[in-house]
Design a protein around this motif. Sequence first.
Motif, PDB file in Angstrom:
ATOM      1  N   LYS A 146       0.832  -1.204   0.000  1.00  0.00           N
ATOM      2  CA  LYS A 146       0.000   0.000   0.000  1.00  0.00           C
ATOM      3  C   LYS A 146       0.866   1.254   0.000  1.00  0.00           C
ATOM      4  N   ARG A 147       1.968   1.221   0.723  1.00  0.00           N
ATOM      5  CA  ARG A 147       2.894   2.357   0.716  1.00  0.00           C
ATOM      6  C   ARG A 147       3.503   2.543  -0.672  1.00  0.00           C
TER       7      ARG A 147
ATOM      8  N   THR B  18       0.902   4.144  -2.948  1.00  0.00           N
ATOM      9  CA  THR B  18       0.727   5.560  -2.624  1.00  0.00           C
ATOM     10  C   THR B  18       1.804   6.398  -3.318  1.00  0.00           C
TER      11      THR B  18
ATOM     12  N   ARG C 245       1.461   6.681  -7.302  1.00  0.00           N
ATOM     13  CA  ARG C 245       0.406   7.529  -7.874  1.00  0.00           C
ATOM     14  C   ARG C 245       0.970   8.720  -8.633  1.00  0.00           C
TER      15      ARG C 245
END
Length: 203
Positions: A104-105, A108, A111
């Motif tokens: 998830k990091r 992020t 993006r």
Amino acid sequence: MSFVEMNMFAPRTWGFERGDAEMQVARAAGWSRADLVWERLTEAGCACYQAGDRLGAARMLRRAGWVARLFFSARDLRRATSLANLAVLARDAGQGARAEQLQKRALTLWRTAPEVAGGLVFKPRSRSSLFHLRMEALHRDTFHDNMRKRYRAIAADSDQALRQLLAGARPERPISARWRGEKPPVFDDGRKFLAAALLIAEG
């Protein structure tokens, strides 16, 4: 941690030997030593992973992760790549919660990839023919726009690969397999971007 201390981890990869021509060319082109070391470590880690050498992959990819943390900015896409690779290692070790957190990091950070691709400036491809170099010089803006468009497409493929990894899916063809054919012959920001986009351990 100093470069000398980091050299103890992977002395040949760091390229401290006087005969390391690639390191000399990279440095002359404006790359830091860490830029090429991260690429080498991550490339080696992905190769080990695909060959089934999980211990070798873990050793190389963890070292690359340290290089990214110590020497790259917080928004550098190569940090996202290292986080994704550490997530793969965690997943394989049965550490599902940690793998999900790392992934998830990575997503992020990733993006910003389309925005980063849109600002890339490319150096002339020295392995091109004289004709292609002349055409590139005459149509530089078009060349750069086309390259940015292509790199944004690659970034989209990488985003999809990262999301598949987060879901625990195993791709039929690892995205890192594209690196050998896509690897630019020059040391510019485009090469850093492609390394970040493609050097993801999968399998």
